[in-house]
Design a protein around this motif. Structure first.
Motif, PDB file in Angstrom:
ATOM      1  N   PHE A   1      -7.518  10.950  -9.348  1.00 44.56           N
ATOM      2  CA  PHE A   1      -8.451  10.573  -8.927  1.00 44.56           C
ATOM      3  C   PHE A   1      -9.347   9.975  -9.731  1.00 44.56           C
ATOM      4  O   PHE A   1     -10.142  10.834 -10.614  1.00 44.56           O
ATOM      5  CB  PHE A   1      -9.369  11.450  -7.738  1.00 44.56           C
ATOM      6  N   THR A   2      -9.891   8.683  -9.767  1.00 41.34           N
ATOM      7  CA  THR A   2     -10.802   8.056 -10.761  1.00 41.34           C
ATOM      8  C   THR A   2     -11.732   7.343  -9.987  1.00 41.34           C
ATOM      9  O   THR A   2     -12.970   6.629 -10.576  1.00 41.34           O
ATOM     10  CB  THR A   2     -10.188   7.276 -11.961  1.00 41.34           C
ATOM     11  N   SER A   3     -11.680   7.271  -8.808  1.00 40.95           N
ATOM     12  CA  SER A   3     -12.724   6.334  -7.901  1.00 40.95           C
ATOM     13  C   SER A   3     -14.002   6.886  -8.022  1.00 40.95           C
ATOM     14  O   SER A   3     -14.196   8.018  -7.991  1.00 40.95           O
ATOM     15  CB  SER A   3     -11.888   5.923  -6.686  1.00 40.95           C
ATOM     16  N   SER A   4     -15.003   5.983  -8.121  1.00 40.97           N
ATOM     17  CA  SER A   4     -16.369   6.578  -7.807  1.00 40.97           C
ATOM     18  C   SER A   4     -16.696   6.220  -6.310  1.00 40.97           C
ATOM     19  O   SER A   4     -18.026   6.581  -6.186  1.00 40.97           O
ATOM     20  CB  SER A   4     -17.333   5.679  -8.679  1.00 40.97           C
ATOM     21  N   ASN A   5     -15.731   5.956  -5.662  1.00 41.83           N
ATOM     22  CA  ASN A   5     -15.909   5.582  -4.103  1.00 41.83           C
ATOM     23  C   ASN A   5     -15.936   6.760  -3.312  1.00 41.83           C
ATOM     24  O   ASN A   5     -14.646   7.093  -3.090  1.00 41.83           O
ATOM     25  CB  ASN A   5     -15.294   4.362  -3.625  1.00 41.83           C
ATOM     26  N   LEU A   6     -16.688   7.776  -3.348  1.00 42.44           N
ATOM     27  CA  LEU A   6     -16.482   9.132  -2.304  1.00 42.44           C
ATOM     28  C   LEU A   6     -16.022   8.884  -1.124  1.00 42.44           C
ATOM     29  O   LEU A   6     -15.398   9.658  -0.437  1.00 42.44           O
ATOM     30  CB  LEU A   6     -17.956   9.791  -2.553  1.00 42.44           C
TER      31      LEU A   6
ATOM     32  N   TYR B   1      -5.054  -2.769  -9.236  1.00 46.50           N
ATOM     33  CA  TYR B   1      -5.885  -4.207  -9.277  1.00 46.50           C
ATOM     34  C   TYR B   1      -6.862  -4.031 -10.761  1.00 46.50           C
ATOM     35  O   TYR B   1      -7.441  -4.878 -11.026  1.00 46.50           O
ATOM     36  CB  TYR B   1      -6.864  -4.316  -7.968  1.00 46.50           C
ATOM     37  N   TYR B   2      -7.023  -2.917 -11.376  1.00 42.16           N
ATOM     38  CA  TYR B   2      -7.704  -2.758 -12.629  1.00 42.16           C
ATOM     39  C   TYR B   2      -6.965  -3.603 -13.643  1.00 42.16           C
ATOM     40  O   TYR B   2      -7.328  -4.237 -14.280  1.00 42.16           O
ATOM     41  CB  TYR B   2      -7.872  -1.360 -12.921  1.00 42.16           C
TER      42      TYR B   2
ATOM     43  N   GLN C   1       2.962  -6.114  -5.805  1.00 46.10           N
ATOM     44  CA  GLN C   1       2.335  -4.689  -5.745  1.00 46.10           C
ATOM     45  C   GLN C   1       2.488  -4.218  -4.285  1.00 46.10           C
ATOM     46  O   GLN C   1       3.052  -3.315  -4.114  1.00 46.10           O
ATOM     47  CB  GLN C   1       1.024  -4.347  -6.365  1.00 46.10           C
ATOM     48  N   LYS C   2       2.049  -4.967  -3.371  1.00 46.79           N
ATOM     49  CA  LYS C   2       1.656  -4.395  -2.065  1.00 46.79           C
ATOM     50  C   LYS C   2       3.345  -4.462  -1.421  1.00 46.79           C
ATOM     51  O   LYS C   2       3.651  -3.241  -0.655  1.00 46.79           O
ATOM     52  CB  LYS C   2       1.350  -5.590  -1.075  1.00 46.79           C
ATOM     53  N   GLN C   3       4.317  -5.088  -1.848  1.00 46.37           N
ATOM     54  CA  GLN C   3       5.657  -5.398  -1.344  1.00 46.37           C
ATOM     55  C   GLN C   3       6.283  -3.926  -1.564  1.00 46.37           C
ATOM     56  O   GLN C   3       7.104  -3.374  -0.954  1.00 46.37           O
ATOM     57  CB  GLN C   3       6.117  -6.642  -1.823  1.00 46.37           C
ATOM     58  N   ALA C   4       6.254  -3.972  -3.002  1.00 49.14           N
ATOM     59  CA  ALA C   4       6.811  -2.600  -3.613  1.00 49.14           C
ATOM     60  C   ALA C   4       6.152  -1.558  -3.098  1.00 49.14           C
ATOM     61  O   ALA C   4       7.142  -0.431  -2.740  1.00 49.14           O
ATOM     62  CB  ALA C   4       6.940  -2.855  -5.173  1.00 49.14           C
ATOM     63  N   PHE C   5       5.088  -1.284  -3.025  1.00 48.75           N
ATOM     64  CA  PHE C   5       4.379  -0.192  -2.498  1.00 48.75           C
ATOM     65  C   PHE C   5       4.773   0.249  -1.059  1.00 48.75           C
ATOM     66  O   PHE C   5       5.261   1.169  -0.797  1.00 48.75           O
ATOM     67  CB  PHE C   5       3.018  -0.250  -2.461  1.00 48.75           C
ATOM     68  N   SER C   6       4.856  -0.953   0.057  1.00 46.23           N
ATOM     69  CA  SER C   6       5.133  -0.672   1.139  1.00 46.23           C
ATOM     70  C   SER C   6       6.769  -0.184   1.284  1.00 46.23           C
ATOM     71  O   SER C   6       6.852   0.576   2.256  1.00 46.23           O
ATOM     72  CB  SER C   6       4.904  -1.929   2.077  1.00 46.23           C
ATOM     73  N   ARG C   7       7.516  -0.894   0.425  1.00 47.25           N
ATOM     74  CA  ARG C   7       8.852  -0.554   0.741  1.00 47.25           C
ATOM     75  C   ARG C   7       9.176   0.715   0.370  1.00 47.25           C
ATOM     76  O   ARG C   7      10.173   1.569   0.932  1.00 47.25           O
ATOM     77  CB  ARG C   7       9.892  -1.729  -0.314  1.00 47.25           C
TER      78      ARG C   7
ATOM     79  N   ASP D   1      -9.039   0.773  -8.200  1.00 50.07           N
ATOM     80  CA  ASP D   1      -9.613  -0.438  -7.712  1.00 50.07           C
ATOM     81  C   ASP D   1      -8.916  -1.209  -6.698  1.00 50.07           C
ATOM     82  O   ASP D   1      -9.000  -2.313  -6.726  1.00 50.07           O
ATOM     83  CB  ASP D   1      -9.630  -1.222  -8.999  1.00 50.07           C
ATOM     84  N   ALA D   2      -8.363  -0.311  -5.902  1.00 53.35           N
ATOM     85  CA  ALA D   2      -7.515  -1.010  -4.610  1.00 53.35           C
ATOM     86  C   ALA D   2      -7.544  -0.038  -3.514  1.00 53.35           C
ATOM     87  O   ALA D   2      -6.663  -0.050  -2.730  1.00 53.35           O
ATOM     88  CB  ALA D   2      -6.040  -1.068  -5.149  1.00 53.35           C
ATOM     89  N   GLU D   3      -8.946   0.511  -3.329  1.00 51.70           N
ATOM     90  CA  GLU D   3      -9.092   1.631  -2.291  1.00 51.70           C
ATOM     91  C   GLU D   3      -8.618   0.970  -0.779  1.00 51.70           C
ATOM     92  O   GLU D   3      -8.116   1.511  -0.107  1.00 51.70           O
ATOM     93  CB  GLU D   3     -10.724   2.150  -2.158  1.00 51.70           C
ATOM     94  N   GLN D   4      -9.271  -0.011  -0.455  1.00 49.56           N
ATOM     95  CA  GLN D   4      -9.204  -0.523   0.777  1.00 49.56           C
ATOM     96  C   GLN D   4      -7.721  -0.719   1.326  1.00 49.56           C
ATOM     97  O   GLN D   4      -7.257  -0.522   2.199  1.00 49.56           O
ATOM     98  CB  GLN D   4     -10.172  -1.923   1.127  1.00 49.56           C
ATOM     99  N   ASP D   5      -7.070  -1.744   0.490  1.00 52.01           N
ATOM    100  CA  ASP D   5      -5.619  -1.880   0.540  1.00 52.01           C
ATOM    101  C   ASP D   5      -4.632  -0.616   0.662  1.00 52.01           C
ATOM    102  O   ASP D   5      -3.645  -0.535   1.369  1.00 52.01           O
ATOM    103  CB  ASP D   5      -5.026  -2.875  -0.444  1.00 52.01           C
ATOM    104  N   THR D   6      -5.076   0.196  -0.250  1.00 51.42           N
ATOM    105  CA  THR D   6      -4.440   1.413  -0.361  1.00 51.42           C
ATOM    106  C   THR D   6      -4.353   2.276   1.019  1.00 51.42           C
ATOM    107  O   THR D   6      -3.492   2.482   1.727  1.00 51.42           O
ATOM    108  CB  THR D   6      -5.052   2.594  -1.373  1.00 51.42           C
ATOM    109  N   ILE D   7      -5.633   2.255   1.569  1.00 52.44           N
ATOM    110  CA  ILE D   7      -6.075   3.085   2.950  1.00 52.44           C
ATOM    111  C   ILE D   7      -5.332   2.431   3.823  1.00 52.44           C
ATOM    112  O   ILE D   7      -4.886   3.008   4.946  1.00 52.44           O
ATOM    113  CB  ILE D   7      -7.362   3.257   3.094  1.00 52.44           C
ATOM    114  N   THR D   8      -5.256   0.958   4.045  1.00 50.01           N
ATOM    115  CA  THR D   8      -4.829   0.297   5.045  1.00 50.01           C
ATOM    116  C   THR D   8      -3.278   0.372   5.277  1.00 50.01           C
ATOM    117  O   THR D   8      -2.757   0.554   6.251  1.00 50.01           O
ATOM    118  CB  THR D   8      -5.452  -1.307   4.949  1.00 50.01           C
TER     119      THR D   8
END
Ligand SMILES: [Zn+2]
Length: 332
Positions: free
Chosen positions: A230-235, A172-173, A182-188, A206-213
């Motif tokens: 890994f480039t997230s600052s969200n530990l 999402y960056y 993106q979500k569709q291709a990822f899920s498939r 920049d897509a932490e929540q959707d990735t984990i879900t």
């Protein structure tokens, strides 16, 4: 490739070269915070608060790293096709390039084909002995994910040198493909990878929540997962992934050596060495002191060196443990 050079299986450049890709994962392509500040009017610049000196120790990133000869490493994520294109080299020049640029401790690498245009080129690259492959469709190319491409990926999963499905995920960056697509291709791809019983390589920016879900929804808990670069600052993102998926590993690249990457080094501190993978993501993410040049698998010792310093673990132990981790995920 096979050691017998006379065999007709020697890769050639008869197939069209994949196109030059703009940074798949590169942080350098978007204007940096510094560049943004420089673009601001002068008056505003003067009002910027003085930069606080970091209390963290300065990193020592020498041009070469001392290692015993008998230690071996794997670059668990690299785009060899993009490296050769950037250096204006043909596919058959790879062995010479390896000899001239990689230390003897280099053992193997995982060539990540994440753009449909590079499928055949990657098929040829895996003919070189040290090169293994992962195939998938990057979130940037999500709009190109069709039934036909999916079939081509599934076919390649049964090749003896294919070790994973990916990289795939959400970005999402850059948002180069619409979020829904993106979500569709990822899920498939997740569903297909699980059906093919292959480890997965995840790109998440920049897509932490959707990735984990989506991962929790579609991937069995015990699955082998590589969260790449890994480039997230969200530990908390790293923490919850590691806690939920016992066979999930986090990959770190040369970007942990950048001056402004303290948040990523904090993630290096947090992630146990037993859950880490070494990668270059070459040609992107070139470590210091070579930033601005083309990253390649010869740079892995520099990445390991930063991990060694940040975690205060001897370099040899970092390399040894990450070598074991690579086998755990990819079986190589
Ligand atoms: Zn990549």
């Amino acid at each position: 490739m096979s050691s017998n050079n006379d065999k007709p299986t020697t890769p050639t450049t008869t197939t069209s070269q994949p196109k030059l890709k703009e940074g798949c994962c590169d942080v350098d392509n978007k204007p940096s915070q510094k560049q943004k500040q420089q673009q601001q009017p002068k008056k505003q610049q003067q009002q910027q608060p003085k930069k606080q000196e970091s209390s963290k120790p300065k990193l020592n990133t020498p041009p070469t790293v001392d290692m015993p000869n008998d230690i071996k490493y794997v670059d668990s994520h690299v785009h060899v096709d993009q490296i050769l294109i950037r250096l204006n080299k043909t596919l058959d020049e790879f062995p010479i390039f390896q000899k001239e640029n990689y230390p003897i401790q280099f053992e193997k690498c995982v060539q990540v084909c994440c753009d449909p245009v590079a499928l055949e080129y990657t098929d040829m690259l895996v003919q070189f002995d040290p090169i293994y492959a992962a195939y998938g469709v990057h979130p940037h190319n999500a709009s190109e994910y069709t039934d036909d491409i999916e079939q081509k990926l599934i076919t390649r999963m049964s090749h003896p040198k294919t070790v994973a499905w990916g990289e795939m995920g959400l970005d999402y960056y850059y948002n180069k493909s619409p979020v829904d697509i993106q979500k569709q291709a990822f899920s498939r791809q997740l569903v297909a990878a699980v059906q093919c019983k292959k480890p997965i390589v995840i790109h998440s920016r920049d897509a932490e929540q959707d990735t984990i879900t989506i991962l929790k929804d579609l991937v069995p808990k015990e699955w082998k997962i590589h969260i790449h670069c890994f480039t997230s600052s969200n530990l908390d993102f790293a923490k919850s992934l590691l806690e939920y998926f016992p066979n999930l590993y986090i990959g770190f690249t040369g970007c942990i050596s950048f001056g402004n990457s303290q948040p990523i080094r904090d993630a290096v501190s947090l992630v146990p060495i037993e859950r880490m993978l070494l990668e270059t993501d070459g040609p992107y993410m070139t470590p210091m002191p070579f930033r601005g040049q083309v990253a390649h698998s010869g740079h892995i010792p520099l990445v390991a060196n930063v991990i060694s310093q940040v975690k205060n673990i001897p370099l040899v132990d970092v390399l040894k443990q990450c070598r074991i981790n690579t086998t755990n995920v990819y079986g190589i």
